[in-house]
Design a protein around this motif. Structure first.
Motif, short mmCIF file in Angstrom:
data_model
loop_
_atom_site.label_atom_id
_atom_site.label_comp_id
_atom_site.label_asym_id
_atom_site.label_seq_id
_atom_site.Cartn_x
_atom_site.Cartn_y
_atom_site.Cartn_z
N ALA A 26 7.91 12.88 -2.78
CA ALA A 26 8.58 12.83 -1.47
C ALA A 26 8.50 14.17 -0.73
O ALA A 26 9.36 14.49 0.08
N THR A 27 7.48 14.95 -1.02
CA THR A 27 7.21 16.17 -0.26
C THR A 27 5.85 16.02 0.40
O THR A 27 5.08 15.12 0.07
N GLY A 28 5.58 16.91 1.33
CA GLY A 28 4.29 16.84 2.00
C GLY A 28 3.95 18.12 2.71
O GLY A 28 4.73 19.08 2.73
N LYS A 29 2.76 18.11 3.30
CA LYS A 29 2.30 19.27 4.05
C LYS A 29 1.49 18.79 5.25
O LYS A 29 0.59 17.97 5.12
N ARG A 30 1.85 19.32 6.40
CA ARG A 30 1.15 19.01 7.65
C ARG A 30 0.33 20.22 8.05
O ARG A 30 0.85 21.33 8.16
N THR A 31 -0.96 20.01 8.28
CA THR A 31 -1.86 21.07 8.72
C THR A 31 -2.46 20.66 10.05
O THR A 31 -3.15 19.64 10.15
N ASP A 32 -2.15 21.43 11.11
CA ASP A 32 -2.65 21.14 12.44
C ASP A 32 -3.83 22.05 12.75
O ASP A 32 -3.78 23.25 12.50
N PHE A 88 1.06 13.27 2.06
CA PHE A 88 2.30 12.73 1.51
C PHE A 88 2.15 12.67 0.00
O PHE A 88 1.30 11.93 -0.51
N SER A 89 2.95 13.46 -0.72
CA SER A 89 2.88 13.50 -2.18
C SER A 89 3.85 12.51 -2.79
O SER A 89 4.79 12.04 -2.13
N GLU A 90 3.66 12.21 -4.08
CA GLU A 90 4.51 11.24 -4.78
C GLU A 90 5.94 11.70 -4.94
O GLU A 90 6.84 10.89 -5.07
N PHE A 104 0.85 -1.18 0.00
CA PHE A 104 0.00 0.00 0.00
C PHE A 104 0.89 1.24 0.00
O PHE A 104 1.91 1.28 0.67
N PRO A 105 0.51 2.25 -0.74
CA PRO A 105 1.33 3.45 -0.81
C PRO A 105 1.15 4.34 0.42
O PRO A 105 0.07 4.40 1.00
N ILE A 106 2.22 5.01 0.77
CA ILE A 106 2.14 6.00 1.84
C ILE A 106 1.56 7.30 1.27
O ILE A 106 1.02 8.13 2.00
N VAL A 107 1.64 7.45 -0.04
CA VAL A 107 1.13 8.64 -0.71
C VAL A 107 -0.37 8.76 -0.46
O VAL A 107 -1.11 7.79 -0.59
#
Length: 157
Positions: free
Chosen positions: A74-80, A70-72, A30-33
């Protein structure tokens, strides 16, 4: 002769149904994306004497609206999100971009927030179609083991 033919047919049928199957069972990866929301967190500390404690952090309904994307590439964005103001309202309190490295073979995971020189390192403990568990370890103090395990639920791929 009929008995011999029936015996042979019965043995053939038995061998055919009990023979090894050449089809290897494939393990689905399963992808983490995707987009994940936090649902639980456990913090664990163990000192050099083996004395430890684990605390389960209960998220509010508003905090569960936070997202980790988690984008393909290898970047991402965390919103709290959290409840702030008077009257309390569910509001975005923090947004951070990050890069990550996930090794599917050994399940190692490293995440670095934009503008930070320090990275969070850990392991993907569980990853399936709906759930992601990541254990982040803090090895900064050799006399104290610290780990935070976060559980996420997939909300989009």
């Amino acid at each position: 002769m009929k008995k011999l033919a029936l015996l042979f047919a019965g043995l053939s049928l038995m061998v055919a149904t009990t023979a090894c199957n050449d089809d290897d069972e494939t393990v689905q990866e399963f992808p983490i994306v995707g987009t994940w929301k936090p649902v639980a967190e456990v913090r664990t500390e163990v000192d050099i004497n083996g004395v430890g404690v684990s605390d389960e952090i209960t998220y509010t309904t508003c905090q569960k609206e936070s997202t980790w994307v988690f984008s393909e590439n290898a970047t991402g964005k965390r919103t709290d999100k959290d409840e702030v103001g008077s009257p309390l309202a569910c509001t975005t309190v923090n947004q951070r971009n990050f890069t990550y490295v996930y090794n599917k073979t050994d399940k190692s995971f490293e995440m670095k927030y934009q503008g930070s020189v320090v990275s969070d390192k850990g392991k993907v403990v569980d990853l399936n179609a709906e759930t992601l568990n990541i254990k982040f370890e803090d090895n900064s103090n050799p006399n104290l083991y610290k780990a935070t395990t976060r559980t996420f639920k997939r909300i989009a791929q």
